[in-house]
Design an enzyme around this catalytic site. Structure first.
Site, PDB file in Angstrom:
ATOM      1  N   TYR A 142      19.888  40.306  21.320  1.00 55.83           N
ATOM      2  CA  TYR A 142      19.902  40.918  19.991  1.00 55.83           C
ATOM      3  C   TYR A 142      18.544  40.817  19.308  1.00 55.83           C
ATOM      4  CZ  TYR A 142      25.015  41.351  20.139  1.00 55.83           C
ATOM      5  OH  TYR A 142      26.305  41.680  20.471  1.00 55.83           O
ATOM      6  N   LYS A 193      26.142  34.763  32.910  1.00 50.53           N
ATOM      7  CA  LYS A 193      26.272  35.766  33.970  1.00 50.53           C
ATOM      8  C   LYS A 193      25.215  35.413  35.004  1.00 50.53           C
ATOM      9  CE  LYS A 193      28.003  39.542  35.779  1.00 50.53           C
ATOM     10  NZ  LYS A 193      29.397  39.621  36.307  1.00 50.53           N
ATOM     11  N   ASP A 225      32.530  37.774  32.594  1.00 51.78           N
ATOM     12  CA  ASP A 225      33.645  38.693  32.878  1.00 51.78           C
ATOM     13  C   ASP A 225      34.922  37.893  33.136  1.00 51.78           C
ATOM     14  OD1 ASP A 225      32.359  37.733  35.160  1.00 51.78           O
ATOM     15  OD2 ASP A 225      32.471  39.615  36.283  1.00 51.78           O
ATOM     16  N   ASP A 249      29.358  37.168  20.696  1.00 52.57           N
ATOM     17  CA  ASP A 249      29.823  38.225  19.797  1.00 52.57           C
ATOM     18  C   ASP A 249      31.099  38.848  20.353  1.00 52.57           C
ATOM     19  OD1 ASP A 249      29.845  40.098  17.746  1.00 52.57           O
ATOM     20  OD2 ASP A 249      28.357  41.406  18.681  1.00 52.57           O
ATOM     21  N   ASP A 253      35.421  38.138  19.240  1.00 54.75           N
ATOM     22  CA  ASP A 253      36.373  39.166  18.807  1.00 54.75           C
ATOM     23  C   ASP A 253      37.659  39.077  19.623  1.00 54.75           C
ATOM     24  OD1 ASP A 253      34.486  40.221  16.996  1.00 54.75           O
ATOM     25  OD2 ASP A 253      35.096  42.289  17.434  1.00 54.75           O
TER      26      ASP A 253
HETATM   27  C1  IPM Z   1      29.397  39.487  14.044  1.00 51.73           C
HETATM   28  C2  IPM Z   1      29.113  40.937  13.829  1.00 51.73           C
HETATM   29  C3  IPM Z   1      27.610  41.159  13.771  1.00 51.73           C
HETATM   30  C4  IPM Z   1      27.009  40.618  15.054  1.00 51.73           C
HETATM   31  C5  IPM Z   1      27.200  42.625  13.551  1.00 51.73           C
HETATM   32  C6  IPM Z   1      27.777  43.177  12.273  1.00 51.73           C
HETATM   33  C7  IPM Z   1      25.706  42.822  13.591  1.00 51.73           C
HETATM   34  O1  IPM Z   1      29.706  41.686  14.822  1.00 51.73           O
HETATM   35  O2  IPM Z   1      29.003  38.668  13.190  1.00 51.73           O
HETATM   36  O3  IPM Z   1      30.015  39.161  15.051  1.00 51.73           O
HETATM   37  O4  IPM Z   1      26.988  41.307  16.058  1.00 51.73           O
HETATM   38  O5  IPM Z   1      26.562  39.483  15.053  1.00 51.73           O
HETATM   39 MG    MG Z   2      30.916  40.609  16.160  1.00 50.96          MG
END
Ligand code: IPM
Ligand code: MG
Length: 360
Positions: A142, A193, A225, A249, A253
């Site tokens: 990133y 990975k 993975d 990230d 989620d």
């Molecule tokens: C998170 C979000 C952010 C990230 C985005 C909004 C840039 O998805 O905090 O997980 O990728 O870090």
């Molecule tokens: Mg995120």
């Protein structure tokens, strides 16, 4: 001495959920004379609209002065056509994280027993779930340079990013993770990975080396993975997961969904001295912004983490978390965590219910 708390409402559902957090913090501040001085500043798209930059100088100055920062979320389709470096995400959020050196992102995925029905997995797979994802937040792909979109020979465009970690970056996030594991179940899974990417071959080697200093922690490694699959197959095998920025990230989620909704997941982004910014793991959800249906609990729980980790108000954090549990016990649910037989409430009603529970 007062403790300066800077709230950054940001974009999308941000202002709505921030308003609820503001009620909660103002109340506990008054009830317990915590001496919090609450202030706000613009970031992301809202700052672009008002001041022409996703991370204005005035916001930076306030960030530096603050004892702790509470950020909602940034971004939205309105700003998606800007040059990448100016967008709310890269020019705002990633900039704050990087300039404040908030490399250690703690994302606890805990299943509230009341929400077992809201998880997409069978209750027996998730009941009692308590995972901590430690995500490296200021390096990796990133942030790596070079990055961009360029034209190759023949006028063909190519996008490129750089996945890079140096040893010191790996060691400092490793330390956060090993120490977190020591305070929990003493199991650490490092996700990489390393069968393909040199950067994570080095990552694995360093984690292995560090484990000598933490003989009580059982260190394992998993390819990303497989980790994604294992999170869905048997999530309770994990205690602490440590991984780089992008994998963290994505996996956080996935872990969020195990707990019912990403609308429930708080996080802490800390620097070397545990100064921090606290942020819900969810994004700005432009599709539901302005409708009063967003779940404010991830940000309220982030405020609790802030009180505990940066403001030495652990008892207040406990009270807020207990208040959240009690509204869940009463059956109150925003649409993202709704299941049959529960009472559907709005963002504001959820915030009011937490406030009422804190007054009770
Ligand atoms: C998170 C979000 C952010 C990230 C985005 C909004 C840039 O998805 O905090 O997980 O990728 O870090
Ligand atoms: Mg995120």
């Amino acid at each position: 001495m007062s403790k300066k708390v800077l709230v950054l409402p940001g974009d999308g559902i941000g202002p709505e959920i921030s308003a609820e957090v503001d009620k909660v913090l103002s109340l506990v501040n008054e009830q317990e004379s915590l001496g919090l001085a609450l202030d706000q500043a613009l970031v992301g798209g809202a700052a672009i609209d008002a001041e022409g930059s996703a991370f204005p100088e005035s916001t930076w100055q306030k960030c530096k002065m603050a004892d702790a920062i509470l950020l909602a979320c940034v971004g939205g389709p309105k700003w998606d056509s800007l040059p990448p470096a100016e967008r709310p995400e890269i020019g705002g959020l990633l900039q704050i994280r990087s300039r404040l050196d908030l490399f250690g992102n703690l994302r606890p995925a805990i299943l509230y027993p009341q929400l077992a029905d809201a998880s997409s997995l069978k209750p027996e797979l998730v009941s009692g779930l308590d995972i901590l994802i430690v995500r490296e937040l200021t390096g990796g792909i990133y942030f790596g340079q070079p990055r961009g979109i360029r034209e190759k020979e023949g006028g063909i465009r190519e996008g490129f990013n750089t996945y890079v970690y140096d040893e010191t970056e790996i060691r400092r996030i490793g330390k956060v993770a090993f120490e977190a594991a020591m305070k929990r179940g003493k199991k650490l899974c490092s996700v990489d990975k390393a069968n393909v990417l040199e950067v994570t071959m080095l990552w694995r080697e360093i984690m292995e080396d560090m484990s000598k200093d933490y003989p009580e922690v059982e260190l394992t490694h998993m390819y990303v993975d497989n980790a994604a699959m294992q999170l869905i197959r048997e999530p309770k095998q994990f205690d602490v997961i440590v991984t780089g920025n992008m994998f963290g990230d994505i996996l956080s989620d996935a872990a969020a969904m195990l707990t019912g909704s990403i609308g429930m997941l708080p996080s802490a982004s800390l620097d070397e001295n545990s100064k921090g910014m606290y942020e819900p793991c969810h994004g700005s959800a432009p599709d539901i912004a302005g409708q009063g249906i967003a779940n404010p609990l991830a940000m309220i729980l982030s405020a609790a983490m802030m009180l505990r980790h940066s403001l030495s108000c652990a008892a207040t954090a406990d009270r807020i978390e207990a208040a959240v549990e009690s509204v869940l016990d009463k059956g109150l649910r925003t649409p993202d965590i709704y299941s049959e037989g529960m009472q559907k409430v709005s963002t504001q009603e959820m915030g009011d219910a937490v406030v009422a529970a804190l007054k009770a």
